[in-house]
Design an enzyme around this catalytic site. Sequence first.
Site, mmCIF file in Angstrom:
data_model
loop_
_atom_site.group_PDB
_atom_site.id
_atom_site.type_symbol
_atom_site.label_atom_id
_atom_site.label_comp_id
_atom_site.label_asym_id
_atom_site.label_seq_id
_atom_site.Cartn_x
_atom_site.Cartn_y
_atom_site.Cartn_z
ATOM 1 N N THR A 8 -63.068 -46.857 63.363
ATOM 2 C CA THR A 8 -63.117 -47.346 61.982
ATOM 3 C C THR A 8 -64.325 -48.239 61.787
ATOM 4 O OG1 THR A 8 -61.827 -48.418 60.220
ATOM 5 C CG2 THR A 8 -61.770 -49.474 62.359
ATOM 6 N N ASN A 10 -63.830 -50.248 58.949
ATOM 7 C CA ASN A 10 -63.140 -51.121 57.996
ATOM 8 C C ASN A 10 -62.909 -52.483 58.672
ATOM 9 O OD1 ASN A 10 -61.080 -52.530 56.634
ATOM 10 N ND2 ASN A 10 -60.206 -50.639 55.803
ATOM 11 N N GLN A 11 -63.688 -53.483 58.234
ATOM 12 C CA GLN A 11 -63.665 -54.800 58.879
ATOM 13 C C GLN A 11 -62.288 -55.456 58.790
ATOM 14 O OE1 GLN A 11 -66.105 -55.453 60.855
ATOM 15 N NE2 GLN A 11 -65.104 -57.319 61.564
ATOM 16 N N LYS A 13 -59.395 -53.954 58.885
ATOM 17 C CA LYS A 13 -58.552 -53.348 59.923
ATOM 18 C C LYS A 13 -58.923 -53.891 61.295
ATOM 19 C CE LYS A 13 -57.558 -48.698 58.233
ATOM 20 N NZ LYS A 13 -57.709 -47.289 58.636
ATOM 21 N N ASP A 69 -54.220 -43.745 61.069
ATOM 22 C CA ASP A 69 -54.225 -43.171 59.735
ATOM 23 C C ASP A 69 -52.980 -43.685 59.041
ATOM 24 O OD1 ASP A 69 -55.850 -41.610 58.019
ATOM 25 O OD2 ASP A 69 -54.277 -40.110 57.956
ATOM 26 N N GLY A 150 -57.122 -52.257 49.756
ATOM 27 C CA GLY A 150 -56.354 -51.070 49.342
ATOM 28 C C GLY A 150 -55.281 -51.400 48.317
ATOM 29 N N TYR A 151 -54.069 -50.951 48.581
ATOM 30 C CA TYR A 151 -52.959 -51.104 47.643
ATOM 31 C C TYR A 151 -52.231 -52.442 47.801
ATOM 32 C CZ TYR A 151 -53.415 -45.998 47.052
ATOM 33 O OH TYR A 151 -53.874 -44.728 46.795
ATOM 34 N N LYS A 172 -49.150 -61.072 57.056
ATOM 35 C CA LYS A 172 -49.120 -59.614 56.811
ATOM 36 C C LYS A 172 -48.990 -58.874 58.137
ATOM 37 C CE LYS A 172 -51.801 -55.655 55.190
ATOM 38 N NZ LYS A 172 -53.089 -55.121 54.788
ATOM 39 N N HIS A 177 -47.065 -52.256 58.523
ATOM 40 C CA HIS A 177 -47.102 -50.937 59.166
ATOM 41 C C HIS A 177 -48.075 -50.932 60.351
ATOM 42 C CE1 HIS A 177 -49.787 -51.698 55.879
ATOM 43 N NE2 HIS A 177 -50.595 -50.734 56.226
HETATM 44 P P1 IMP Z 1 -56.462 -45.165 56.338
HETATM 45 O O1 IMP Z 1 -56.436 -43.702 56.525
HETATM 46 O O2 IMP Z 1 -55.751 -45.891 57.400
HETATM 47 O O3 IMP Z 1 -57.848 -45.689 56.090
HETATM 48 O O4 IMP Z 1 -55.653 -45.493 55.034
HETATM 49 C C1 IMP Z 1 -55.764 -44.686 53.883
HETATM 50 C C2 IMP Z 1 -55.663 -45.535 52.644
HETATM 51 O O5 IMP Z 1 -54.391 -46.179 52.622
HETATM 52 C C3 IMP Z 1 -56.685 -46.660 52.560
HETATM 53 O O6 IMP Z 1 -57.879 -46.217 51.997
HETATM 54 C C4 IMP Z 1 -55.976 -47.648 51.658
HETATM 55 O O7 IMP Z 1 -56.111 -47.249 50.322
HETATM 56 C C5 IMP Z 1 -54.529 -47.467 52.063
HETATM 57 N N1 IMP Z 1 -54.156 -48.472 53.075
HETATM 58 C C6 IMP Z 1 -54.165 -48.354 54.425
HETATM 59 N N2 IMP Z 1 -53.748 -49.489 55.011
HETATM 60 C C7 IMP Z 1 -53.486 -50.346 54.005
HETATM 61 C C8 IMP Z 1 -53.021 -51.701 53.971
HETATM 62 O O8 IMP Z 1 -52.771 -52.372 54.987
HETATM 63 N N3 IMP Z 1 -52.857 -52.229 52.745
HETATM 64 C C9 IMP Z 1 -53.104 -51.551 51.597
HETATM 65 N N4 IMP Z 1 -53.560 -50.314 51.568
HETATM 66 C C10 IMP Z 1 -53.738 -49.706 52.769
#
Ligand code: IMP
Length: 192
Positions: A8, A10-11, A13, A69, A150-151, A172, A177
Amino acid sequence: MRELVFATNNQHKVEEVQNKLDGLCKIHTLKEYGCTDDIPEDHDTLEGNASQKSHYLHDKYGCDCFSDDTGLEVEALDGEPGVYSARYAGESKNPEANMQKLLKKLAGHENRRARFRTIISLILNGKEYFFEGIVNGEILTEKHGNEGFGYDPIFRPDGFDRSFAELSMNDKNKISHRGRAVEKLFDFLKKQ
Ligand code: IMP
């Protein structure tokens, strides 16, 4: 100390995960590892995408690595946006547009139950292992808070009266998750 590449850039994460794995292993991001590739993730399941990213890195560099993911699964929308969470409102992967689309789709629905689900794929010494983390909660009717990504502003985890975006990273991490999936990864690595 063991070194693992995390697939990744994504800083947020990286900080969340490094925080959990501190003392046990050193995490490297793709950039630190010199990988600027846009790693494909074109499967239709979280497991498939996480595995695809780990295998891509392992095949190219032969390193121990892991990928995650995540999908936000909304009950009233039959699990949407799920594996398409990042691109829900289009290829620009815009979090604001994604949240607005979700809020619009949920308008009028009484059932706002949702969950975040993370799958981690780890490749260690050439073998693959999977770890899952889930947090249940509900989708708020409007955004709250500025933390996270994200959300986060529209997701309220069960047992809290605040959104993920109103919690500190530490709080958090304890219940999220990804935090739960990383805890399983941590327990596994400790035993190796
Ligand atoms: P990823 O595949 O893990 O990058 O997650 C896919 C999408 O889910 C991201 O682009 C975010 O929109 C959302 N997402 C993943 N993790 C989080 C979180 O911890 N909080 C809020 N949205 C998340």
